[in-house]
Design a protein around this motif. Structure first.
Motif, short mmCIF file in Angstrom:
data_model
loop_
_atom_site.label_atom_id
_atom_site.label_comp_id
_atom_site.label_asym_id
_atom_site.label_seq_id
_atom_site.Cartn_x
_atom_site.Cartn_y
_atom_site.Cartn_z
N UNK A 1 0.82 -1.20 0.00
CA UNK A 1 0.00 0.00 0.00
C UNK A 1 0.87 1.26 0.00
N UNK A 2 1.98 1.24 0.73
CA UNK A 2 2.87 2.40 0.75
C UNK A 2 3.47 2.63 -0.63
N UNK A 3 3.85 1.55 -1.32
CA UNK A 3 4.40 1.67 -2.67
C UNK A 3 3.37 2.28 -3.61
N UNK A 4 2.13 1.81 -3.52
CA UNK A 4 1.06 2.37 -4.36
C UNK A 4 0.83 3.84 -4.01
N UNK A 5 0.85 4.16 -2.73
CA UNK A 5 0.66 5.54 -2.29
C UNK A 5 1.76 6.43 -2.86
N UNK A 6 3.01 5.98 -2.79
CA UNK A 6 4.13 6.77 -3.30
C UNK A 6 3.99 7.00 -4.80
N UNK A 7 3.54 5.96 -5.54
CA UNK A 7 3.35 6.10 -6.98
C UNK A 7 2.25 7.11 -7.28
N UNK A 8 1.14 7.01 -6.54
CA UNK A 8 0.04 7.97 -6.73
C UNK A 8 0.47 9.38 -6.35
N UNK A 9 1.26 9.49 -5.30
CA UNK A 9 1.74 10.80 -4.86
C UNK A 9 2.63 11.43 -5.94
N UNK A 10 3.52 10.61 -6.53
CA UNK A 10 4.40 11.12 -7.58
C UNK A 10 3.59 11.53 -8.81
N UNK A 11 2.59 10.73 -9.15
CA UNK A 11 1.73 11.07 -10.29
C UNK A 11 0.95 12.36 -10.01
N UNK A 12 0.45 12.49 -8.78
CA UNK A 12 -0.28 13.70 -8.39
C UNK A 12 0.63 14.92 -8.50
N UNK A 13 1.86 14.80 -8.00
CA UNK A 13 2.80 15.92 -8.05
C UNK A 13 3.13 16.31 -9.50
N UNK A 14 3.26 15.29 -10.37
CA UNK A 14 3.52 15.57 -11.79
C UNK A 14 2.34 16.29 -12.42
N UNK A 15 1.12 15.85 -12.07
CA UNK A 15 -0.08 16.52 -12.59
C UNK A 15 -0.18 17.95 -12.08
N UNK A 16 0.17 18.16 -10.82
CA UNK A 16 0.13 19.52 -10.27
C UNK A 16 1.16 20.41 -10.96
N UNK A 17 2.31 19.84 -11.33
CA UNK A 17 3.32 20.61 -12.05
C UNK A 17 2.79 21.00 -13.43
N UNK A 18 2.14 20.06 -14.11
CA UNK A 18 1.54 20.35 -15.42
C UNK A 18 0.47 21.42 -15.27
N UNK A 19 -0.35 21.31 -14.23
CA UNK A 19 -1.38 22.32 -13.98
C UNK A 19 -0.74 23.69 -13.75
N UNK A 20 0.34 23.72 -12.99
CA UNK A 20 1.05 24.97 -12.72
C UNK A 20 1.58 25.58 -14.02
#
Length: 143
Positions: free
Chosen positions: A54-73
């Motif tokens: 679950x932590x591995x999945x969370x980290x992957x989702x967190x990285x994807x979220x951060x990448x999406x937020x960068x694109x949004x920025x």
């Protein structure tokens, strides 16, 4: 009132018969003790594995979220900037700050411009701006 049988006697009141021989467990005082298996170490191991997964999945989702937020920025920054042309899909544009610290989009290469260069971007086919390395003209990976 019926006579109660002693606890060590296995008697079925409904069938009115002794049924010790038909039970799946021992009924004698001398029979081995029934113990529940100790699943503690197995449970701890499974909890550790599940938490790690679950932590591995969370980290992957967190990285994807951060990448999406960068694109949004990037998209918000470029959309709010000034430009007087229609950007073409796949072309590289450069974002600068003018003398008044207002962002503007330009086709002028950073090597030939004196304004503060904020980054180079390419418009994708889904109309999102992705950051590119202006020197090599390749997509910069932010992972």
């Amino acid at each position: 009132m019926k006579e109660k049988k002693p606890d060590m006697v296995v008697y079925d009141e409904e069938k009115e018969q002794y049924n010790a021989a038909f039970l799946p467990y021992a009924t004698s005082f001398s029979a081995p003790q029934i113990k529940a298996p100790n699943n503690g170490s197995w449970k701890n191991s499974q909890i550790y594995k599940a938490n790690k997964h679950l932590k591995t999945k969370y980290e992957a989702l967190k990285a994807e979220y951060e990448a999406l937020m960068k694109i949004l920025e990037y998209n918000e920054l470029i959309t709010a900037s000034k430009f007087s042309f229609e950007p073409l899909i796949g072309e590289i544009y450069h974002l600068y700050n003018n003398a008044k610290d207002q962002p503007f989009l330009s086709i002028i290469n950073p090597d030939t411009c004196d304004f503060e260069h904020l980054g180079s971007f390419r418009l994708t086919s889904d109309y999102l701006w992705e950051k590119v390395d202006s020197k090599t003209q390749s997509i910069a990976l932010n992972h």
